[in-house]
Scaffold this active site. Structure first.
Site, PDB file in Angstrom:
ATOM      1  N   ARG A   1      -5.336  63.123  81.232  1.00  0.00           N
ATOM      2  CA  ARG A   1      -4.178  61.172  81.115  1.00  0.00           C
ATOM      3  C   ARG A   1      -3.060  61.334  82.039  1.00  0.00           C
ATOM      4  O   ARG A   1      -2.224  62.242  82.579  1.00  0.00           O
ATOM      5  CB  ARG A   1      -3.600  61.278  80.009  1.00  0.00           C
ATOM      6  CG  ARG A   1      -4.796  60.967  78.563  1.00  0.00           C
ATOM      7  CD  ARG A   1      -5.698  59.526  78.499  1.00  0.00           C
ATOM      8  NE  ARG A   1      -6.565  60.005  77.525  1.00  0.00           N
ATOM      9  CZ  ARG A   1      -7.837  59.765  77.447  1.00  0.00           C
ATOM     10  NH1 ARG A   1      -7.935  59.819  78.618  1.00  0.00           N
ATOM     11  NH2 ARG A   1      -8.001  59.670  76.552  1.00  0.00           N
TER      12      ARG A   1
ATOM     13  N   GLU B   1      22.067  38.743  88.693  1.00  0.00           N
ATOM     14  CA  GLU B   1      20.663  37.761  89.660  1.00  0.00           C
ATOM     15  C   GLU B   1      21.428  36.432  88.912  1.00  0.00           C
ATOM     16  O   GLU B   1      21.121  35.886  90.700  1.00  0.00           O
ATOM     17  CB  GLU B   1      19.364  38.743  89.120  1.00  0.00           C
ATOM     18  CG  GLU B   1      19.121  39.689  89.089  1.00  0.00           C
ATOM     19  CD  GLU B   1      17.649  40.220  88.629  1.00  0.00           C
ATOM     20  OE1 GLU B   1      16.611  39.217  87.532  1.00  0.00           O
ATOM     21  OE2 GLU B   1      17.689  41.305  88.766  1.00  0.00           O
TER      22      GLU B   1
ATOM     23  N   GLY C   1      -2.425  51.179  79.438  1.00  0.00           N
ATOM     24  CA  GLY C   1      -3.044  51.826  80.098  1.00  0.00           C
ATOM     25  C   GLY C   1      -2.646  53.051  80.886  1.00  0.00           C
ATOM     26  O   GLY C   1      -3.037  53.917  81.299  1.00  0.00           O
TER      27      GLY C   1
ATOM     28  N   GLU D   1       6.364  51.694  79.719  1.00  0.00           N
ATOM     29  CA  GLU D   1       7.034  51.366  80.183  1.00  0.00           C
ATOM     30  C   GLU D   1       7.311  50.304  78.697  1.00  0.00           C
ATOM     31  O   GLU D   1       6.511  49.245  78.778  1.00  0.00           O
ATOM     32  CB  GLU D   1       7.088  50.006  81.622  1.00  0.00           C
ATOM     33  CG  GLU D   1       8.026  49.250  81.699  1.00  0.00           C
ATOM     34  CD  GLU D   1       8.154  47.878  82.604  1.00  0.00           C
ATOM     35  OE1 GLU D   1       8.734  47.131  82.540  1.00  0.00           O
ATOM     36  OE2 GLU D   1       6.437  48.277  83.185  1.00  0.00           O
TER      37      GLU D   1
ATOM     38  N   GLU E   1      22.124  45.006  96.693  1.00  0.00           N
ATOM     39  CA  GLU E   1      22.047  45.151  97.630  1.00  0.00           C
ATOM     40  C   GLU E   1      20.532  45.513  98.078  1.00  0.00           C
ATOM     41  O   GLU E   1      19.629  46.418  96.964  1.00  0.00           O
ATOM     42  CB  GLU E   1      22.548  46.798  98.659  1.00  0.00           C
ATOM     43  CG  GLU E   1      21.708  47.161  99.713  1.00  0.00           C
ATOM     44  CD  GLU E   1      23.210  47.562 100.845  1.00  0.00           C
ATOM     45  OE1 GLU E   1      22.660  48.195 101.276  1.00  0.00           O
ATOM     46  OE2 GLU E   1      24.176  47.579 100.785  1.00  0.00           O
TER      47      GLU E   1
END
Length: 183
Positions: free
Chosen positions: A42, A101, A120, A124, A143
């Site tokens: 894997r 942001e 898969g 995350e 930056e």
């Protein structure tokens, strides 16, 4: 106490090796034992985790960003989001990313849940938040970070998803999780 029953689909790590160790991503290659006793390999990406925020303005419009994403060589419409720093609480990360942001701070925060966008090939996770009571305080982009902040009504966001103008998976999932709060 009852013993925990193991999932019969579980694969067991036999060995692991680093393939790539980058600033953001790490790639691993593991040898595993499959449920039938055979072995396989894997390869997967280790990711530090992220947050995504569905931020609602006083008029009901949602805060969006338009940002260029290099891997696909084009700009995307997305909800505000960002990487969790080591040891950073997820709410603190969401508050920081929204401010950096978009220039907004929120008075009320609700954790909507967690998504796994790339099961898969990556570990995350993205923690999804709903933010209201926005106040504009000015942005502080990192930056090298360039983006446009805009707003869409919930109906415009839904149409953007259904018409293929919004294709970012975290944004689609976040909008879905926020839907009951947008009515």
């Amino acid at each position: 106490m009852s013993a925990q029953i193991e999932d019969p689909l579980t694969e067991h790590e036999l060995s692991t090796e680093p393939v790539f160790d980058g600033k953001l991503l790490k790639v691993k290659r593991d040898q595993v034992r499959l449920p039938d006793g055979k072995q396989s390999m894997r390869e997967y990406v280790r990711h530090p985790g992220a947050v995504a925020i569905v931020a609602v303005m006083a008029d009901g419009r949602l805060v969006f960003e338009r940002q260029f994403r290099y891997p696909l060589r084009r700009s995307f419409l997305e909800v505000p989001a960002g990487k969790i720093d080591p040891g950073e609480p997820i709410l603190a990360c969401a508050q920081r990313e929204l401010r950096e942001e978009t220039g907004f701070q929120a008075a009320e925060w609700l954790h909507l849940g967690q998504i796994h966008p790339c099961i898969g090939y990556s570990d995350e996770r993205i923690e999804v938040f709903f933010a209201t009571g926005l106040t504009e305080v000015g942005n502080a982009l990192d930056e090298g970070e360039f983006l446009e902040v805009l707003s869409l009504s919930p109906a415009e966001a839904r149409a953007g998803v259904l018409e293929g103008r919004i294709t970012d998976a975290k944004t689609i999932a976040a909008l879905y999780l926020a839907e009951p709060h947008l009515r």
